[in-house]
Enzyme design. Structure first.
Site, PDB file in Angstrom:
ATOM      1  N   THR A   1       6.424  -1.613   5.240  1.00 43.28           N
ATOM      2  CA  THR A   1       7.628  -1.721   4.984  1.00 43.28           C
ATOM      3  C   THR A   1       7.713  -1.218   3.513  1.00 43.28           C
ATOM      4  O   THR A   1       6.103  -1.167   3.181  1.00 43.28           O
ATOM      5  CB  THR A   1       8.571  -3.351   4.764  1.00 43.28           C
TER       6      THR A   1
ATOM      7  N   ALA B   1       4.018  -5.365   3.276  1.00 47.06           N
ATOM      8  CA  ALA B   1       4.711  -5.945   2.795  1.00 47.06           C
ATOM      9  C   ALA B   1       4.176  -4.985   0.853  1.00 47.06           C
ATOM     10  O   ALA B   1       3.105  -5.689   0.402  1.00 47.06           O
ATOM     11  CB  ALA B   1       5.202  -7.028   2.579  1.00 47.06           C
TER      12      ALA B   1
ATOM     13  N   VAL C   1      -0.390  -6.489   1.378  1.00 45.69           N
ATOM     14  CA  VAL C   1      -0.095  -5.821   1.028  1.00 45.69           C
ATOM     15  C   VAL C   1      -0.244  -4.121   0.232  1.00 45.69           C
ATOM     16  O   VAL C   1      -1.420  -4.206  -0.245  1.00 45.69           O
ATOM     17  CB  VAL C   1      -0.539  -7.121  -0.445  1.00 45.69           C
ATOM     18  N   LYS C   2       0.919  -3.981  -0.307  1.00 38.63           N
ATOM     19  CA  LYS C   2       1.198  -2.588  -0.423  1.00 38.63           C
ATOM     20  C   LYS C   2       1.100  -2.543  -1.704  1.00 38.63           C
ATOM     21  O   LYS C   2       1.576  -3.292  -2.692  1.00 38.63           O
ATOM     22  CB  LYS C   2       2.344  -2.229   0.640  1.00 38.63           C
ATOM     23  N   ILE C   3       0.338  -1.822  -2.004  1.00 37.44           N
ATOM     24  CA  ILE C   3       0.093  -1.367  -3.416  1.00 37.44           C
ATOM     25  C   ILE C   3       0.549   0.622  -3.964  1.00 37.44           C
ATOM     26  O   ILE C   3       0.098   0.940  -3.117  1.00 37.44           O
ATOM     27  CB  ILE C   3      -1.210  -1.850  -4.032  1.00 37.44           C
TER      28      ILE C   3
END
Length: 214
Positions: free
Chosen positions: A27, A56, A82-84
């Site tokens: 996402t 996310a 975790v998307k960075i």
């Protein structure tokens, strides 16, 4: 090769997951905003449907903001990644988070050097964008090939998530080039199961069977 769903539509995820081909979900803030629902609630619901990595994304712009958000997001479920964003601040955050054992997906990668920097910082996944590179006349497939070659040559543990996938041809190409994962919008999943010859062939089979049974 693994297939991820690139959507936050819970009903679409539930339906496509029944095909038995979904290995994870990605996402981003744009995708979440289209659902008009609470971010945490949506991610937790997705985690209950798909037993695999669920990306996310943070929305902070400084390393400190990203790290604080990431620590909170990572608590939502063991499968959360975790998307960075691929920025200098994002690399700082990725470095800290990787040392804390928090899985990261460094996104918005458009060059080999960006991918290499993300892997050096400890990214679990890197997400080069196929469609957006094509939009500017660049060769996304060379990028995938180069990144996979670097991973194999140096033994990086990061996996490539081919993102900005728009067509079945995109999926087929990145699969042949060694991308570990393709993240696919939900409407494309249905199209990937279809072909006019399949439809016509099934129609012929059914007509012949009906004639035989008379």
């Amino acid at each position: 090769m693994k297939f991820f769903l690139d959507t936050a539509n819970v009903e679409a995820i539930r339906a496509i997951n029944e095909l038995g081909v979904v290995d994870g979900v990605t996402t981003n803030p744009s995708i979440i905003s289209r659902e008009g629902r609470d971010f945490e609630t949506v991610i937790k619901e997705i985690c209950e449907i798909v037993d695999g990595p669920i990306s996310a994304e943070v929305t902070g712009l400084t390393a400190e903001e990203m790290i604080a958000e990431a620590r909170n997001i990572a608590k939502w479920h063991d499968n959360v990644v975790v998307k960075i964003p691929m920025t200098t601040e994002g690399l700082k955050a990725t470095n800290v988070l990787s040392q804390e054992g928090i899985k990261t997906n460094v996104t918005l990668i458009f060059t080999v050097s960006q991918g290499l920097m993300a892997m050096k910082a400890g990214a679990t996944y890197i997400s080069p964008f196929i469609g957006r590179l094509e939009d500017i006349g660049a060769d996304p497939y060379q990028l995938i090939s180069d990144l996979r070659g670097i991973i194999d040559l140096y033994g990086f543990q990061a996996e490539i998530i081919a993102a900005s996938i728009r067509t079945a041809a995109h999926v087929e190409a990145v699969a042949q080039l060694g991308a570990h994962i393709a993240t696919i919008p939900d409407p494309l999943f249905a199209k990937m199961t279809e072909h006019p010859l399949t439809t016509n062939g099934l129609k012929t089979f059914m007509e012949d069977w009906a004639s035989f049974k008379k």
